[in-house]
Scaffold this active site. Structure first.
Site, PDB file in Angstrom:
ATOM      1  CE  LYS A   1      -4.744 -12.370  -0.186  1.00 50.31           C
ATOM      2  NZ  LYS A   1      -3.650 -12.594  -1.124  1.00 50.31           N
TER       3      LYS A   1
ATOM      4  CE  LYS B   1      -5.497  -8.484  -0.476  1.00 53.08           C
ATOM      5  NZ  LYS B   1      -4.471  -9.086  -1.268  1.00 53.08           N
TER       6      LYS B   1
HETATM    7  C1  PBG Z   1      -2.873 -12.719  -3.932  1.00 52.37           C
HETATM    8  C2  PBG Z   1      -3.314 -11.316  -3.882  1.00 52.37           C
HETATM    9  C3  PBG Z   1      -4.631 -10.873  -3.995  1.00 52.37           C
HETATM   10  C4  PBG Z   1      -4.612  -9.487  -3.912  1.00 52.37           C
HETATM   11  C5  PBG Z   1      -3.296  -9.107  -3.725  1.00 52.37           C
HETATM   12  N1  PBG Z   1      -2.500 -10.261  -3.701  1.00 52.37           N
HETATM   13  C6  PBG Z   1      -5.916 -11.499  -4.184  1.00 52.37           C
HETATM   14  C7  PBG Z   1      -6.224 -12.882  -4.240  1.00 52.37           C
HETATM   15  O1  PBG Z   1      -6.243 -13.560  -3.216  1.00 52.37           O
HETATM   16  O2  PBG Z   1      -6.525 -13.329  -5.364  1.00 52.37           O
HETATM   17  C8  PBG Z   1      -5.858  -8.660  -4.022  1.00 52.37           C
HETATM   18  C9  PBG Z   1      -5.730  -7.239  -3.973  1.00 52.37           C
HETATM   19  C10 PBG Z   1      -6.909  -6.490  -4.436  1.00 52.37           C
HETATM   20  O3  PBG Z   1      -8.015  -7.021  -4.683  1.00 52.37           O
HETATM   21  O4  PBG Z   1      -6.742  -5.290  -4.548  1.00 52.37           O
HETATM   22  N2  PBG Z   1      -1.558 -12.902  -4.015  1.00 52.37           N
END
Ligand code: PBG
Length: 308
Positions: free
Chosen positions: A174, A227
């Site tokens: 991520k 991601k």
């Molecule tokens: C964090 C989380 C994020 C997303 C899903 N879970 C983003 C972040 O790091 O703030 C993002 C998903 C999206 O942008 O669709 N727990």
């Protein structure tokens, strides 16, 4: 290449209360639902042929330890019970993180008086959240906090309490991305200070991303994730080739919003653009695609001469 609708995972944001369908300004077509309204929504997408959902809880109360993420009457736990009672065959996946539940908006618990993550407390909290979700019927739990060792900590606790069958989808690679904006508005989860660069990955660094994926596989993940998706197709492809392991790609909120705003500006055709995007993600090697476009795709397939 035909992509089955069962490859798509559709996200939902859930809030406490009744009869709520609250529009999210920067996130066209997305809402925060109360559980009663969510059930109606899910019935609709299920009838369209989608069978996988990803739940994000948005609590009323936040504190420094994210206690409403695992406490009683937790919003995701309540939603899970009702959804599984109504749709036993639906694959329900839950996000396991603290950012929407902590006042500071970071994905872990902080060391007392400091701005750094307390690793041990964070892993304990994430394991508690995952266990609560498994007990309420989650099919897959998906830790997204990027806390080192989160998959192992969750696997251990699930096995210990008799949930060996609950699967873990690790958000393994991520990245610290610019494309999470609409999501953070939806979940009220933007960090109150700093950013997430201490725990999310640097997009310049391919090797570290592959290392994180390998680590999660070793720690017992059933599936791993890359991601976002669109700026990371090379990572998806390399991960698939190198590990030959079930792989999920997350086509994130900012990527989705770009399409919606582009369509509004009439710079391309939505159905064709979405077709190209999801085909590219599948072509790169994703077995499952988390995408906010899934409901639109399912509707186009049902109502029009549309295929992917
Ligand atoms: C964090 C989380 C994020 C997303 C899903 N879970 C983003 C972040 O790091 O703030 C993002 C998903 C999206 O942008 O669709 N727990």
């Amino acid at each position: 290449m035909a992509i089955s609708l069962t490859k798509f995972i559709y996200p939902y944001f859930i809030v406490p209360g009744k009869n709520i369908k609250d529009k999210i300004n920067s996130f066209p077509g997305f809402y925060r639902f109360s559980i009663d309204r969510l059930i109606k929504e899910i019935r609709q997408i299920n009838e369209l042929g989608l069978n996988k959902v990803l739940l994000f809880g948005i609590p009323k109360y936040k504190d420094n330890s994210g206690s409403s993420a695992y406490g009683e009457n937790n919003i995701v736990v309540s939603a899970l019970k009702e959804i599984k009672a109504e749709f036993p065959d639906l694959v329900v996946i839950t996000d396991v993180c603290l950012c929407a539940y902590t006042r500071h908006g970071h994905c872990g618990i902080l060391q007392a008086g400091k701005k750094a993550i307390d690793k041990k407390a964070t892993l304990e909290a994430l394991a508690k959240i995952a266990l609560a979700h498994a007990q309420a019927g989650a099919d897959w739990v998906a830790p997204s906090a990027m806390a080192e060792g989160q998959v192992l900590a969750i696997r251990n606790v699930l096995d210990k309490y008799g949930y060996a069958k609950t699967k873990i989808l690790g958000y393994s690679a991520k990245f610290n991305s610019n494309f999470y904006g609409p999501f953070r508005q939806a979940a009220h989860s933007a960090p109150a200070f700093g950013d997430r660069s201490a725990y999310q990955l640097d997009y310049r660094d391919t090797q570290n991303a592959l290392k994180k994926i390998e680590e999660d596989i070793d720690y017992g993940a059933d599936m791993v994730m890359v991601k976002p998706a669109l700026s990371y197709l090379d990572i998806i492809k390399q991960a698939k080739q190198e590990f030959k392991f079930p792989l999920v790609a997350y086509n994130v909120s900012g990527e989705y919003a770009l399409v919606k705003y582009g369509v509004k500006a009439k710079i391309f055709d939505e159905k064709k653009a979405v077709n190209e995007i999801v085909t590219a993600i599948a072509r790169a090697g994703a077995d499952y695609i988390i995408t906010y476009h899934a409901k639109d795709i399912a509707q186009w397939i049902k109502r029009e001469n549309y295929s992917i």
